[in-house]
Motif scaffolding. Structure first.
Motif, PDB file in Angstrom:
ATOM      1  N   CYS A 145       3.630  29.477 -40.178  1.00  0.00           N
ATOM      2  CA  CYS A 145       4.541  30.335 -39.420  1.00  0.00           C
ATOM      3  C   CYS A 145       4.004  31.753 -39.393  1.00  0.00           C
ATOM      4  N   SER A 146       3.810  32.277 -38.201  1.00  0.00           N
ATOM      5  CA  SER A 146       3.427  33.675 -38.043  1.00  0.00           C
ATOM      6  C   SER A 146       4.627  34.431 -37.503  1.00  0.00           C
ATOM      7  N   PRO A 147       5.162  35.376 -38.267  1.00  0.00           N
ATOM      8  CA  PRO A 147       6.351  36.092 -37.816  1.00  0.00           C
ATOM      9  C   PRO A 147       6.030  37.021 -36.652  1.00  0.00           C
ATOM     10  N   MET A 148       7.078  37.545 -36.059  1.00  0.00           N
ATOM     11  CA  MET A 148       6.905  38.528 -35.004  1.00  0.00           C
ATOM     12  C   MET A 148       6.219  39.759 -35.585  1.00  0.00           C
ATOM     13  N   LYS A 149       5.512  40.467 -34.733  1.00  0.00           N
ATOM     14  CA  LYS A 149       4.809  41.667 -35.162  1.00  0.00           C
ATOM     15  C   LYS A 149       5.802  42.662 -35.739  1.00  0.00           C
ATOM     16  N   GLY A 150       5.482  43.174 -36.903  1.00  0.00           N
ATOM     17  CA  GLY A 150       6.355  44.153 -37.529  1.00  0.00           C
ATOM     18  C   GLY A 150       7.438  43.553 -38.405  1.00  0.00           C
ATOM     19  N   VAL A 166      10.595  36.321 -43.784  1.00  0.00           N
ATOM     20  CA  VAL A 166      10.464  34.993 -43.187  1.00  0.00           C
ATOM     21  C   VAL A 166      11.439  34.028 -43.863  1.00  0.00           C
ATOM     22  N   TYR A 167      12.057  33.208 -43.050  1.00  0.00           N
ATOM     23  CA  TYR A 167      12.978  32.176 -43.531  1.00  0.00           C
ATOM     24  C   TYR A 167      12.496  30.823 -43.020  1.00  0.00           C
ATOM     25  N   TRP A 168      12.657  29.802 -43.831  1.00  0.00           N
ATOM     26  CA  TRP A 168      12.386  28.429 -43.400  1.00  0.00           C
ATOM     27  C   TRP A 168      13.693  27.639 -43.438  1.00  0.00           C
ATOM     28  N   TYR A 169      13.893  26.852 -42.365  1.00  0.00           N
ATOM     29  CA  TYR A 169      15.069  25.985 -42.249  1.00  0.00           C
ATOM     30  C   TYR A 169      14.601  24.588 -41.861  1.00  0.00           C
ATOM     31  N   ARG A 170      15.414  23.609 -42.226  1.00  0.00           N
ATOM     32  CA  ARG A 170      15.106  22.223 -41.847  1.00  0.00           C
ATOM     33  C   ARG A 170      16.270  21.674 -41.019  1.00  0.00           C
ATOM     34  N   LYS A 214      19.490  23.717 -41.979  1.00  0.00           N
ATOM     35  CA  LYS A 214      19.803  23.955 -43.387  1.00  0.00           C
ATOM     36  C   LYS A 214      18.737  24.891 -43.958  1.00  0.00           C
ATOM     37  N   PHE A 215      19.208  25.937 -44.614  1.00  0.00           N
ATOM     38  CA  PHE A 215      18.314  26.916 -45.209  1.00  0.00           C
ATOM     39  C   PHE A 215      17.466  26.294 -46.313  1.00  0.00           C
ATOM     40  N   MET A 216      16.198  26.690 -46.347  1.00  0.00           N
ATOM     41  CA  MET A 216      15.333  26.224 -47.426  1.00  0.00           C
ATOM     42  C   MET A 216      14.880  27.368 -48.326  1.00  0.00           C
ATOM     43  N   VAL A 217      14.226  28.371 -47.704  1.00  0.00           N
ATOM     44  CA  VAL A 217      13.630  29.418 -48.525  1.00  0.00           C
ATOM     45  C   VAL A 217      13.512  30.701 -47.718  1.00  0.00           C
ATOM     46  N   TYR A 218      13.568  31.822 -48.436  1.00  0.00           N
ATOM     47  CA  TYR A 218      13.464  33.155 -47.830  1.00  0.00           C
ATOM     48  C   TYR A 218      12.359  33.900 -48.569  1.00  0.00           C
ATOM     49  N   LEU A 219      11.398  34.424 -47.800  1.00  0.00           N
ATOM     50  CA  LEU A 219      10.255  35.092 -48.405  1.00  0.00           C
ATOM     51  C   LEU A 219      10.030  36.458 -47.766  1.00  0.00           C
ATOM     52  N   PHE A 262      11.958  24.782 -38.974  1.00  0.00           N
ATOM     53  CA  PHE A 262      11.956  26.023 -38.214  1.00  0.00           C
ATOM     54  C   PHE A 262      11.724  27.209 -39.138  1.00  0.00           C
ATOM     55  N   CYS A 263      10.969  28.134 -38.602  1.00  0.00           N
ATOM     56  CA  CYS A 263      10.738  29.395 -39.273  1.00  0.00           C
ATOM     57  C   CYS A 263      11.444  30.477 -38.472  1.00  0.00           C
ATOM     58  N   ALA A 264      12.002  31.450 -39.162  1.00  0.00           N
ATOM     59  CA  ALA A 264      12.622  32.590 -38.508  1.00  0.00           C
ATOM     60  C   ALA A 264      12.102  33.856 -39.165  1.00  0.00           C
ATOM     61  N   SER A 265      11.993  34.918 -38.392  1.00  0.00           N
ATOM     62  CA  SER A 265      11.556  36.176 -38.979  1.00  0.00           C
ATOM     63  C   SER A 265      12.564  37.287 -38.687  1.00  0.00           C
ATOM     64  N   GLN A 266      12.453  38.308 -39.479  1.00  0.00           N
ATOM     65  CA  GLN A 266      13.409  39.417 -39.439  1.00  0.00           C
ATOM     66  C   GLN A 266      12.643  40.677 -39.787  1.00  0.00           C
ATOM     67  N   THR A 267      13.118  41.827 -39.274  1.00  0.00           N
ATOM     68  CA  THR A 267      12.355  43.044 -39.492  1.00  0.00           C
ATOM     69  C   THR A 267      12.317  43.470 -40.956  1.00  0.00           C
TER      70      THR A 267
END
Lengths: 111, 114
Positions: B23-28, B32-36, B44-49, B91-96
């Protein structure tokens, strides 16, 4: 029931009609977010409403939040066939915090 | 500005093999979060890094699953000795990471274990 449960589970409407779906949750939240997912695809962020807000609009979307009832609703006005998708609510307790998703509402808009 | 990128989009593994999801997050974005997602279910949430740190792994199975987000490069979700029950969309999600609550999702990796 789980945090962030949507109701109904499925909804079938004609193009041009409005679609309303509800989300209930159990614990206190900082924000509630609605996402759309087309079949086999990723999630698209639609709208975020914070716990101190009661209503937000974005185009044809209207979201309400009632923290006393721990519930939210998503209204799609003048639906289009392209609105056919699954809609999920997700609650967050703070920025930098995991989201808890409901099971989703599957919406079918018939042309 | 490219969105969140995930690869591969589809991955087929036999039982006992390893799966690596990137997973490559958005620039900036530094969070990063992973969900299944199992079929016909919500995520369902798995991990937050954050970079080089695991912040919350409360949703990760205790065995076979690991995640990292190195200083350089994408975040990796690693599943060792896969079993059929691991078949799902990840799924991966990113946040600033600057107080913003919105999480932006990638297209997902669909893992099929034969």
């Amino acid at each position: 029931s789980q945090q962030g449960e949507e109701d109904p589970q499925a909804l079938s409407i004609q193009e041009g009609e409005n679609a309303t779906m509800n989300c209930s949750y159990k614990t206190s939240i900082n924000n509630l977010q609605w996402y759309r997912q087309n079949s086999g695809r990723g999630l698209v962020h639609l709208i975020l409403i914070r716990s101190n807000e009661r209503e937000k609009h974005s185009g044809r979307l209207r979201v309400t939040l009632d923290t006393s009832k721990k519930s939210s609703s998503l209204l799609i006005t003048a639906s289009r066939a392209a609105d056919t998708a699954s809609y999920f609510c997700a609650t967050g307790k703070a920025a930098g915090n995991k989201l808890t998703f409901g099971g989703g509402t599957r919406v079918l808009v018939k042309p | 500005n490219a969105g969140v990128m995930q690869n591969p989009r589809h991955l087929v593994r036999r039982r006992g093999q390893e799966a690596r999801l990137r997973c490559s997050p958005m620039k900036g974005h530094s969070h990063v979060y992973w969900y299944r997602q199992l079929p016909e279910e919500g995520l369902k949430f798995m991990v937050y890094l954050q970079k080089e740190n695991i912040i919350d792994e409360s949703g990760m199975p205790k065995e076979r699953f690991s995640a990292e987000f190195p200083k350089e490069g994408p975040s990796i979700l690693r599943i060792q000795q896969v079993v059929r029950g691991d078949s799902a969309a990840y799924f991966c999600a990113s946040q600033t990471g600057q107080g913003e609550e919105t999480q932006y999702f990638g297209p997902g990796t669909r893992l099929l274990v034969l």
